[in-house]
Design a protein around this motif. Structure first.
Motif, PDB file in Angstrom:
ATOM      1  N   ASP A   1      -1.770   3.116  -4.274  1.00  0.00           N
ATOM      2  CA  ASP A   1      -3.123   2.746  -3.858  1.00  0.00           C
ATOM      3  C   ASP A   1      -3.458   1.332  -4.309  1.00  0.00           C
ATOM      4  O   ASP A   1      -3.047   0.886  -5.369  1.00  0.00           O
TER       5      ASP A   1
ATOM      6  N   ALA B   1       0.832  -1.203   0.000  1.00  0.00           N
ATOM      7  CA  ALA B   1       0.000   0.000   0.000  1.00  0.00           C
ATOM      8  C   ALA B   1       0.868   1.255   0.000  1.00  0.00           C
ATOM      9  O   ALA B   1       0.470   2.287  -0.540  1.00  0.00           O
TER      10      ALA B   1
ATOM     11  N   HIS C   1      -2.082  -3.036  -7.196  1.00  0.00           N
ATOM     12  CA  HIS C   1      -2.006  -1.733  -7.849  1.00  0.00           C
ATOM     13  C   HIS C   1      -2.896  -1.703  -9.087  1.00  0.00           C
ATOM     14  O   HIS C   1      -3.228  -2.745  -9.651  1.00  0.00           O
TER      15      HIS C   1
ATOM     16  N   ARG D   1     -10.330   5.647  -0.149  1.00  0.00           N
ATOM     17  CA  ARG D   1     -10.124   6.931  -0.836  1.00  0.00           C
ATOM     18  C   ARG D   1     -11.441   7.575  -1.254  1.00  0.00           C
ATOM     19  O   ARG D   1     -11.583   8.780  -1.196  1.00  0.00           O
TER      20      ARG D   1
ATOM     21  N   ILE E   1      -4.545   1.873   6.835  1.00  0.00           N
ATOM     22  CA  ILE E   1      -4.951   2.233   5.477  1.00  0.00           C
ATOM     23  C   ILE E   1      -6.367   2.779   5.546  1.00  0.00           C
ATOM     24  O   ILE E   1      -7.083   2.553   6.528  1.00  0.00           O
TER      25      ILE E   1
ATOM     26  N   GLY F   1      -5.703   3.389   0.357  1.00  0.00           N
ATOM     27  CA  GLY F   1      -4.357   3.954   0.380  1.00  0.00           C
ATOM     28  C   GLY F   1      -3.830   3.998   1.797  1.00  0.00           C
ATOM     29  O   GLY F   1      -4.591   3.941   2.772  1.00  0.00           O
TER      30      GLY F   1
END
Length: 95
Positions: free
Chosen positions: A19, A15, A30, A70, A67, A82
């Motif tokens: 993202d 991470a 990814h 988003r 994390i 992310g």
């Protein structure tokens, strides 16, 4: 301080590189991840597999605040995750 398993540490490091996006194989990696080759392999004969994260790891890391999602508008299973500043600090202190 949160204790993480080796699988969670590798997920957090992944991470950190960018993202994490959901993939059709029920894994997270990814966005445009492709098979890569070793940097020292000049003939490109040995592909390195794509690193991915399980949904269980995503849930555990997001519950511990390392994390975050988003886009809060979309479904959690299809959202991008992310690393947070807490996740970056954990990596600096521990690994």
């Amino acid at each position: 301080m949160t204790e993480l398993t080796p699988a969670l540490i590798s997920a957090l490091k992944l991470a950190k590189d960018g993202d994490l996006h959901p993939q059709p194989t029920n894994k997270w990696t990814h966005e445009n991840a492709t098979v890569t080759y070793a940097k020292n392999d000049r003939w490109k004969e040995r592909p390195q597999k794509i690193k991915s994260v399980t949904p269980k790891s995503i849930v555990e890391l997001s519950n511990s605040g390392l994390i975050e999602r988003r886009n809060l508008d979309t479904d959690a299973a299809k959202d991008v995750y992310g690393i947070t500043m807490a996740g970056k600090m954990w990596l600096l202190k521990n690994k």
